[in-house]
Structure formats: C-alpha cells, structure tokens
Design an enzyme around this catalytic site. Structure first.
Site, PDB file in Angstrom:
ATOM      1  CE  LYS A 184      -7.914  17.793 -65.363  1.00 26.94           C
ATOM      2  NZ  LYS A 184      -7.050  18.090 -64.135  1.00 26.94           N
TER       3      LYS A 184
HETATM    4  C1  LIG Z   1      -2.870  20.504 -67.708  1.00 28.03           C
HETATM    5  C2  LIG Z   1      -3.046  19.176 -67.623  1.00 28.03           C
HETATM    6  N1  LIG Z   1      -2.436  18.212 -68.099  1.00 28.03           N
HETATM    7  C3  LIG Z   1      -2.566  16.828 -68.148  1.00 28.03           C
HETATM    8  C4  LIG Z   1      -3.325  16.289 -67.156  1.00 28.03           C
HETATM    9  C5  LIG Z   1      -3.099  14.874 -67.103  1.00 28.03           C
HETATM   10  O1  LIG Z   1      -4.161  14.171 -66.856  1.00 28.03           O
HETATM   11  P1  LIG Z   1      -4.389  13.023 -65.940  1.00 28.03           P
HETATM   12  O2  LIG Z   1      -4.363  13.272 -64.717  1.00 28.03           O
HETATM   13  O3  LIG Z   1      -5.704  12.395 -66.308  1.00 28.03           O
HETATM   14  O4  LIG Z   1      -3.281  12.089 -66.327  1.00 28.03           O
HETATM   15  C6  LIG Z   1      -3.901  17.173 -66.261  1.00 28.03           C
HETATM   16  C7  LIG Z   1      -4.828  16.695 -65.011  1.00 28.03           C
HETATM   17  O5  LIG Z   1      -4.329  16.295 -63.969  1.00 28.03           O
HETATM   18  C8  LIG Z   1      -3.728  18.517 -66.263  1.00 28.03           C
HETATM   19  O6  LIG Z   1      -4.401  19.453 -65.609  1.00 28.03           O
END
Ligand SMILES: Cc1ncc(COP(=O)(O)O)c(C=O)c1O
Length: 364
Positions: A184
């Site tokens: 990110k």
């Molecule tokens: C749009 C979106 N929602 C939720 C997530 C979930 O985040 P994480 O990977 O930290 O669980 C991500 C990231 O991968 C995402 O891009």
C-alpha cells in the site's frame, strides 16, 4: 531494463537504516505487543487524517470485520458491496454472517451512484471502496445512506491520505478501514490495519472487539478476538510515515509523466482524476481491449504489471450470484496496472511509456 511492478527492497538506504534502528530499539525495549509505538501510531494517524479515533488492528480485512461487528451487522442482514474490489470487502461481510449484495461499478471501478436500488428491508450498510486510491463521491453517498438509515463503512484500504473537500478517506462514514499491507502507499513490513471513527462509543467497541473484549486485563465484557497490531509493525509504520508526503509527491509526479506520455495512445483509456486531491495515485490502471496481449508484450520487455482484479467477486465460487455487472466486468477484462510507486525512476516511466506506444504501433 528490468522494471518490476513493485520492488519493496528498493526503499532508500536512509529509510532502511531508520527501520533497522527502530528494530534494534524495539528489541532492546522487550515490548512486542502494544506499548509506545502503537500509541504513537494512533496519534500520528489522528493528526494526519484529522480523525477523532484510530484503532489499530492486525490487518485491513480484520478492520472491515471489526467495523461490521461493532455496528452489530450479522445473520439476516445485507450489505451493499461493489462487484469489483479486493475480496476482503465481501469476505468480511460473509465472515460476520451477513450477505453481500453486489452492485456494479462505474468506469473507474467505484460503486455506481444508483446503488440504493439494491436496498431492501434487510439492508444495514453500504461499503464504498475507494478503489485504486480514488474516492467515491462521499457527500452524495452519505446523503442517500442517511435517508435510508444505513451505516456507511468506508473501505479506504487503497486510499490512505486521500482527501475530498479536505476530509480524508475513511473519516466520512461511520467507520473507515485502512490497510497497511506492505504494497500500500503507506505500508508496514508485514501486516497491519486500522479502523477510524468519529464516534466514541464505536471506537470503544472496536477496541474491545479487537482485544478479546477486555478493557483491562482479565475483564472480558464482550466476545472479541485477538486482532492487535504488533509493536514492531506500528514502529515501522511510524518510520514509514516520515517519508509519506515526499513519496506521495513522487507518485503524483510519475503519474503526471505517464499521463503526458500516454495521452496520444487512442486505444488506451487512461485513469481519470489521478492528479486531483481525491486520488492518492496508489495504482495507475489503464484500460484496453488488448489488455492480455499488452501485458505479455510488456513482460517480454522486462516490465512487470498487475491486474486489479481479473475477476469480479460475484463470479467467484464462494460468492457466486447471477448478474451482469457490465462495467465492473469490463474493467476486470480490460484493466492493467502499470508500475507506479515512489521507487520508480522518471527514465523507467519513459521506457514503459515507449514500450506501450511501441505495442500500439505508434513508434518503431
Ligand atoms: C480494497 C481493499 N480492501 C481490503 C483490503 C484488506 O487489507 P489487508 O490485506 O490488510 O487485510 C485490501 C488490501 O489488500 C484492499 O485493497
């Protein structure tokens, strides 16, 4: 040239040094869960995003699940979710026992503004996803949600630091969810996430839910879980924050360069609004009918690309439902993310743009 889509080992030697120092510091302190770094992270994000409450957690998926649970959304409830997003948005809804109701997106991959047509008496919430770093029009969405008495959970996992009318992504809805996944635009060196809210009661509830329901040790008031963030990750994000603003400037400058160099390619649709305030230039997603061929051509020339995402969620086995979802599906077939990150050099963007033009027969 060999240009990976994203190579996190390219972070600057100065930053590497600071991260190593932070690791040594924490190793010396003997504190690996909670503590000063986690508290600092909370305050840093509160100040940067101008939000009242910040509750760190283990990852962005947990942030969504905690948000849904804090709002008491569960079996029998429906939640409106865009058809094209990272799977977590729908996954979290299913994990709390509710049903995701998929709605089509616009050409930029954002929940279409007529999402309210999907509302039934079972609908409890809507989850706008600020996909690729571009924000959904929040004032309009909140107005509808308010009339319909729906909760708004913002999935701001890809939109850290983006603002609309000077108000940050994740601070508009009842709860905003962030991810600090390493790729990110503000990433940890591992997994981490965060819930944002302006409501004290919700903040308290999320905090309890993320720590076994205990306000203090051995006093369990709710059935919670363990979704605490590691102190190390909090410490690393605190260090990463030092370069956040300058990294954003680099992203925007490279995005501007891409737009300038690729605007003559008529067979390519360029992302809209990337240089605006309400886009953080997290991803640079172009669209073309020849997406797959372009991806292969670029790979042969040493250029890494990615697809966000090759399939819409309602087409996936665990979430399968019928529906056209025409625009989301088109984006899944035609969207291609070109490298865009602060570790990329201007000459690399030049090279990528040249290769794209070469593919479309514009230069030899
Ligand atoms: C749009 C979106 N929602 C939720 C997530 C979930 O985040 P994480 O990977 O930290 O669980 C991500 C990231 O991968 C995402 O891009």
């Amino acid at each position: 040239m060999n240009i990976p889509f994203l190579d996190l080992s390219r972070i600057s030697p100065v930053l590497k040094n600071r991260l190593e120092r932070k690791f040594s510091e924490l190793l010396e302190s003997g504190i690996f869960s909670g503590g000063e770094e986690v508290e600092k992270l909370e305050v840093h994000i509160q100040q940067l995003l101008k939000t009242r409450f910040t509750i760190p957690c283990a990852n962005g998926t947990d942030a969504l699940e905690l948000a849904l649970r804090a709002l008491q959304i569960g079996p029998g409830d429906e939640v409106i979710v865009p058809a094209l997003t990272w799977v977590s948005t729908a996954e979290a809804v299913v994990l709390v026992g509710a049903k995701p109701i998929f709605w089509d997106t616009d050409e930029e991959g954002l929940l279409r503004p007529d999402w309210d047509k999907a509302v039934t008496e079972r609908t409890k919430a809507v989850i706008p996803v600020h996909l690729y770093g571009k924000m959904v029009k929040m004032e309009q969405l909140l107005e509808k949600a308010k009339k319909l008495r729906l909760f708004v959970i913002e999935d701001a996992a890809q939109a850290f630091g983006t603002t609309q009318d000077d108000k940050a992504a994740g601070t508009w809805g009842d709860i905003g969810c962030l991810s600090f996944y390493p790729t990110k635009n503000l990433g940890a060196l591992g997994e981490a996430g965060m819930c944002l809210t302006q409501d004290e009661n919700l903040a308290q509830k999320i905090r309890l839910l993320s720590n076994h329901g205990q306000p203090i040790r051995d006093q369990h008031e709710l059935i919670g879980r363990n979704s605490r963030v590691d102190s190390l990750q909090a410490g690393f994000i605190n260090v990463m924050l030092e370069e956040f603003e300058s990294n954003q400037k680099k992203r925007k400058a490279l995005a501007k360069q891409y737009i300038k160099e690729l605007s003559g390619v008529s067979e390519l649709i360029l992302p809209k609004g990337l240089l605006e305030e309400d886009h953080n230039a997290h991803l640079f997603v172009v669209q073309t009918k020849k997406r797959d061929q372009l991806q292969v051509f670029l790979a042969k020339n040493g250029i890494g690309t990615a697809i966000h995402y090759p399939r819409i969620i309602p087409d996936m086995k665990p979430y399968r439902v019928d529906g056209d979802f025409v625009t989301a599906r088109k984006l899944a077939h035609e969207g291609l993310s070109l490298p865009l990150n602060p570790y990329l050099k201007a000459e690399e963007v030049d090279w990528i743009a040249d290769k794209v033009e070469e593919f479309f027969g514009l230069i030899a």
